[in-house]
Design a protein around this motif. Structure first.
Motif, PDB file in Angstrom:
ATOM      1  N   ASP A  46       0.788  -1.247   0.000  1.00  0.00           N
ATOM      2  CA  ASP A  46       0.000   0.000   0.000  1.00  0.00           C
ATOM      3  C   ASP A  46       0.811   1.283   0.000  1.00  0.00           C
ATOM      4  O   ASP A  46       0.316   2.326   0.436  1.00  0.00           O
ATOM      5  CB  ASP A  46      -0.981   0.037   1.198  1.00  0.00           C
ATOM      6  N   ILE A  47       2.076   1.213  -0.443  1.00  0.00           N
ATOM      7  CA  ILE A  47       2.813   2.462  -0.649  1.00  0.00           C
ATOM      8  C   ILE A  47       2.694   2.766  -2.138  1.00  0.00           C
ATOM      9  O   ILE A  47       3.208   2.013  -2.969  1.00  0.00           O
ATOM     10  CB  ILE A  47       4.317   2.326  -0.270  1.00  0.00           C
ATOM     11  N   PRO A  48       1.991   3.866  -2.492  1.00  0.00           N
ATOM     12  CA  PRO A  48       1.809   4.149  -3.914  1.00  0.00           C
ATOM     13  C   PRO A  48       3.150   4.175  -4.642  1.00  0.00           C
ATOM     14  O   PRO A  48       4.158   4.549  -4.061  1.00  0.00           O
ATOM     15  CB  PRO A  48       1.163   5.538  -3.916  1.00  0.00           C
ATOM     16  N   VAL A  49       3.156   3.768  -5.886  1.00  0.00           N
ATOM     17  CA  VAL A  49       4.317   3.711  -6.781  1.00  0.00           C
ATOM     18  C   VAL A  49       5.093   2.399  -6.632  1.00  0.00           C
ATOM     19  O   VAL A  49       5.508   1.803  -7.619  1.00  0.00           O
ATOM     20  CB  VAL A  49       5.288   4.906  -6.614  1.00  0.00           C
ATOM     21  N   PHE A  50       5.285   1.920  -5.402  1.00  0.00           N
ATOM     22  CA  PHE A  50       6.012   0.667  -5.227  1.00  0.00           C
ATOM     23  C   PHE A  50       5.017  -0.495  -5.143  1.00  0.00           C
ATOM     24  O   PHE A  50       4.065  -0.419  -4.366  1.00  0.00           O
ATOM     25  CB  PHE A  50       6.818   0.674  -3.927  1.00  0.00           C
ATOM     26  N   ASN A  51       5.258  -1.556  -5.913  1.00  0.00           N
ATOM     27  CA  ASN A  51       4.425  -2.758  -5.752  1.00  0.00           C
ATOM     28  C   ASN A  51       4.554  -3.275  -4.344  1.00  0.00           C
ATOM     29  O   ASN A  51       3.599  -3.630  -3.677  1.00  0.00           O
ATOM     30  CB  ASN A  51       4.884  -3.850  -6.706  1.00  0.00           C
ATOM     31  N   LYS A  52       5.813  -3.365  -3.904  1.00  0.00           N
ATOM     32  CA  LYS A  52       6.117  -3.652  -2.512  1.00  0.00           C
ATOM     33  C   LYS A  52       7.488  -3.067  -2.245  1.00  0.00           C
ATOM     34  O   LYS A  52       8.280  -2.899  -3.173  1.00  0.00           O
ATOM     35  CB  LYS A  52       6.091  -5.154  -2.240  1.00  0.00           C
ATOM     36  N   ILE A  53       7.740  -2.743  -1.009  1.00  0.00           N
ATOM     37  CA  ILE A  53       9.048  -2.183  -0.682  1.00  0.00           C
ATOM     38  C   ILE A  53       9.386  -2.569   0.745  1.00  0.00           C
ATOM     39  O   ILE A  53       8.516  -2.537   1.638  1.00  0.00           O
ATOM     40  CB  ILE A  53       9.074  -0.633  -0.881  1.00  0.00           C
ATOM     41  N   GLN A  54      10.667  -2.983   0.952  1.00  0.00           N
ATOM     42  CA  GLN A  54      11.052  -3.380   2.302  1.00  0.00           C
ATOM     43  C   GLN A  54      11.065  -2.135   3.199  1.00  0.00           C
ATOM     44  O   GLN A  54      11.467  -1.043   2.759  1.00  0.00           O
ATOM     45  CB  GLN A  54      12.437  -4.017   2.253  1.00  0.00           C
ATOM     46  N   ALA A  55      10.623  -2.306   4.440  1.00  0.00           N
ATOM     47  CA  ALA A  55      10.496  -1.156   5.346  1.00  0.00           C
ATOM     48  C   ALA A  55      11.797  -0.373   5.461  1.00  0.00           C
ATOM     49  O   ALA A  55      11.790   0.859   5.393  1.00  0.00           O
ATOM     50  CB  ALA A  55      10.034  -1.640   6.715  1.00  0.00           C
ATOM     51  N   SER A  56      12.927  -1.086   5.602  1.00  0.00           N
ATOM     52  CA  SER A  56      14.205  -0.377   5.778  1.00  0.00           C
ATOM     53  C   SER A  56      14.535   0.460   4.537  1.00  0.00           C
ATOM     54  O   SER A  56      15.100   1.546   4.636  1.00  0.00           O
ATOM     55  CB  SER A  56      15.329  -1.369   6.070  1.00  0.00           C
ATOM     56  N   GLU A  57      14.125  -0.046   3.362  1.00  0.00           N
ATOM     57  CA  GLU A  57      14.405   0.684   2.127  1.00  0.00           C
ATOM     58  C   GLU A  57      13.530   1.941   2.045  1.00  0.00           C
ATOM     59  O   GLU A  57      13.978   3.010   1.637  1.00  0.00           O
ATOM     60  CB  GLU A  57      14.105  -0.245   0.940  1.00  0.00           C
TER      61      GLU A  57
END
Ligand code: FAD
Length: 274
Positions: A10-21
């Motif tokens: 649910d972060i727009p633009v990223f399909n998924k993204i690691q929290a630290s990133e």
């Protein structure tokens, strides 16, 4: 702090993204005027002339509270054990690699427990132990876990005893509502019983709460002029506790603060310009 290795949805633009990133992107984008102070629990606030004074150390013309559910401490595993055994008990997972190829017990029934069980099932054998048959976490996560061969689910069980033998935790689990006991051996355990947290520190300043959350209007303003709030700390009808919503609220709050501090300035409506 809670889930640095988790793939956030649910972060727009990223399909998924690691929290630290995601955190790295955010900190890389701070401008040169921004400083970050860590290891400082904010407690006190007073007003002098046009300024707020925070803990007698910092002064500011406006304050934006983004304290989530408050400064939190994890709820402890309910059984005392030796210092040596305690080293095998974790409340946060900073580096999943330390669990590689081990037997891991995960205690809890909310999203954290389910997320950790799913993530660690890629590299370890995991057992999920919860005191009820129903989980509070996402049903999709439970269904995924039920289909994994290296995940065992124990419900409704509560931990009652711990022995530390040959560098392993041998945990006695009692079936809730019966006298039946079973023992399971784990290299390490993760306790996800939630956190003790609150936002009462702002209540002492006179900020109005609804339950344990800060009441704001649609401009992210609290009942006290100059104090704004965003993120999981706040409440209004229909709010959803996800990161993207907090980002949007921050933009609204920054605009409100700019309008208050610089009433004669015309603000661009297409960016906060900050
Ligand atoms: C297991 C789990 C998985 C999740 N997965 C997702 C997901 O995939 N996608 C998504 O969008 N959302 C997800 N969420 C929700 C998301 O984490 C929250 O909505 C988000 O972190 C809220 O951000 P925040 O900045 O308002 O509060 P927080 O992230 O809670 O940050 C508040 C910060 O303020 C600090 N603080 C509090 N009080 C004080 C004080 N007095 N002095 C100084 N510091 C203080 C706290 O220590 C903390 O660092 C998940 C939540 C959990 C628990």
């Amino acid at each position: 702090m809670l889930y640095p290795f988790k793939n956030i949805a649910d972060i727009p633009v990223f399909n998924k993204i690691q929290a630290s990133e995601l955190i790295k992107h955010l900190t890389d984008n701070l401008n040169a005027l921004t400083t970050i102070e860590t290891d400082h629990k904010v407690i006190d606030l007073k007003q002098e002339d046009d300024y707020f004074i925070i803990d007698n150390e910092y002064s500011a013309k406006a304050i934006l509270v983004a304290s989530g559910n408050g400064a939190f401490k994890p709820k402890k595993f309910p059984i005392n054990m030796t210092e040596e055994a305690e080293k095998h008990v974790h409340y946060f997972v900073k580096d999943p690699k330390i669990f590689e190829n081990q037997n891991i017990g995960i205690f809890g029934g909310g999203d954290s427990a389910l997320d950790w069980a799913l993530e660690l099932s890629n590299i370890a054998n995991t057992s999920l132990i919860h005191r009820r048959n129903e989980f509070r976490g996402l049903e999709t996560s439970i269904n995924k876990l039920k289909n994994l061969k290296n995940v065992e689910i124990y419900t409704p069980y509560l931990p009652k005893t711990v022995e530390f033998i040959d560098n392993k935790l041998n945990i006695g689990l009692k079936k809730v509502g019966s006298d039946q006991m079973i023992n399971r051996e784990f290299d390490q355990i993760i306790v996800a019983y939630g956190f003790k947290a609150n936002n009462l520190f702002v209540k002492k300043w006179g900020v109005e709460l609804e339950g344990s959350h800060i009441k704001v209007n649609s401009e992210m303003t609290t009942n006290l002029p100059g104090i704004y709030a965003v993120g999981d700390a706040i409440t209004y009808p229909g709010r959803v506790p996800i990161i993207g919503v907090g980002f949007g609220e921050a933009q609204i709050a920054i605009n409100s603060i700019m309008r208050k501090l610089f009433p004669n300035k015309t603000l661009t409506i297409h960016s906060t310009s900050l």
